[in-house]
Enzyme design. Structure first.
Site, short mmCIF file in Angstrom:
data_model
loop_
_atom_site.label_atom_id
_atom_site.label_comp_id
_atom_site.label_asym_id
_atom_site.label_seq_id
_atom_site.Cartn_x
_atom_site.Cartn_y
_atom_site.Cartn_z
CE LYS A 17 -11.82 1.27 -9.02
NZ LYS A 17 -10.87 0.25 -8.56
CG ASP A 50 -2.14 0.85 1.10
OD1 ASP A 50 -3.24 0.28 1.05
OD2 ASP A 50 -2.02 2.09 1.01
CG ASP A 71 3.04 5.81 -6.13
OD1 ASP A 71 1.95 5.47 -6.63
OD2 ASP A 71 3.50 6.97 -6.21
CE1 TYR A 102 -13.29 4.49 -7.56
CE2 TYR A 102 -15.57 4.13 -8.22
CZ TYR A 102 -14.44 3.71 -7.55
OH TYR A 102 -14.44 2.51 -6.88
CG ASN A 117 -8.22 -3.63 -3.19
OD1 ASN A 117 -9.44 -3.73 -3.27
ND2 ASN A 117 -7.64 -2.94 -2.21
#
Ligand SMILES: NC(=O)c1ccc[n+]([C@@H]2O[C@H](COP(=O)([O-])OP(=O)(O)OC[C@H]3O[C@@H](n4cnc5c(N)ncnc54)[C@H](O)[C@@H]3O)[C@@H](O)[C@H]2O)c1
Length: 253
Positions: free
Chosen positions: A164, A40, A66, A160, A94
């Site tokens: 996606k 993360d 990153d 967003y 994810n």
């Protein structure tokens, strides 16, 4: 028969897993005996999650990454490949910018924010897949986390939703290119799920979207896990390039 019949531990990399859905996925793989690498941008959070899960007897390593940075993803792939029995068996893409986004009409979205969303949410999965490709074991699995919002097209969230949707396109291309190696690539598209991030995004998160669902209750992180485990399992060996919507029947494709 359960959907997850693999014997023996695998090496599983989950990005963006300091908390939320990613951590839930990481714990589920670790509980079935896999060696799990949590990565993360919140390195301290990833290390904390890993040490908490390890304290419960699971094999989990936490590290920073990153996903927008090619060198960082290369370092991560090397670390993950060396963490288990050699190579990587499962990648869960994810990591994303999600709840911290400003919701605004498409005319008003800040250009820098648009670029950042595309860099993390779309370029990120590409860079992680590219870095891992040389060390993916035969029969490996990539599961990309998209969103059911792609199918409904939520207003005031163009960056967003577009990012996606791009993840679904990327999934199909990677499926074509990695298929000859016996590697499958699929996407999971969760509906609005009660993570800490979701609570910070919407005040009435507990009731949001329930009336649209076939199953009339909020979506919990555990509701998404089964789809991810299935797509990562041997039972899904002939399923590739697909997107599995997990939203309690809020919408149908
Ligand atoms: N919660 C929902 O309702 C929902 C619905 C559909 C899809 N999703 C998707 O599920 C995933 C997890 O969502 P969540 O609710 O757990 O949110 P979250 O914000 O808790 O998880 C995202 C994680 O990605 C990390 N991250 C951000 N930028 C990064 C970078 N550049 N490199 C590495 N890591 C980075 C964050 O630190 C965070 O830990 C996301 O891809 C999100 O878009 C969530």
């Amino acid at each position: 028969m359960t959907s997850d019949t693999t014997t023996g531990p695998r090496t599983v990399l989950v990005t963006g897993a300091a908390g939320g859905l990613g951590r839930t996925f990481a714990e589920a793989f670790a509980r079935r005996g896999d060696v799990v690498v949590i990565a993360d941008i919140d390195r301290a959070g990833a290390e904390r999650a890993a040490s908490e899960l390890s304290a419960g007897g699971l094999t989990v390593v936490g590290t920073g990454v990153d996903v927008t940075d090619a060198a960082s993803t290369a370092t991560l792939a090397a670390l993950a490949a060396a963490s288990g029995t050699g190579g990587i068996d499962v990648v869960i893409n994810n990591a994303a910018i999600y709840a911290t986004l400003t919701r605004s009409p498409f005319e008003d979205i800040d250009e820098a924010e648009w670029d950042r969303v595309m860099a993390v949410n779309l370029k990120g999965p590409w860079l992680v897949a590219r870095a891992c490709s040389p060390v993916l074991n035969g029969g490996a699995r990539i599961v990309n986390i998209s969103s059911a919002t792609v199918m409904s097209g939520s207003a005031q969230w163009a960056h967003y939703v577009a990012s996606k949707a791009g993840v679904i396109g990327l999934t199909r291309v990677l499926a074509k290119e990695l298929g000859p190696r016996g590697i499958t690539v699929n996407a999971v598209a969760p509906g609005f799920t009660l993570t800490e991030a979701s609570h910070s995004l919407i005040a009435d998160a507990e009731s949001y979207g329930i009336e649209r669902g076939s199953i009339k209750r909020p979506i919990q992180p555990d509701d998404i896990v089964g789809a991810v485990l299935f797509l990562a399992s041997p039972d899904a060996a002939f399923v590739t390039g697909q997107t599995l919507v997990v939203d309690g029947g809020r919408q149908f494709l």
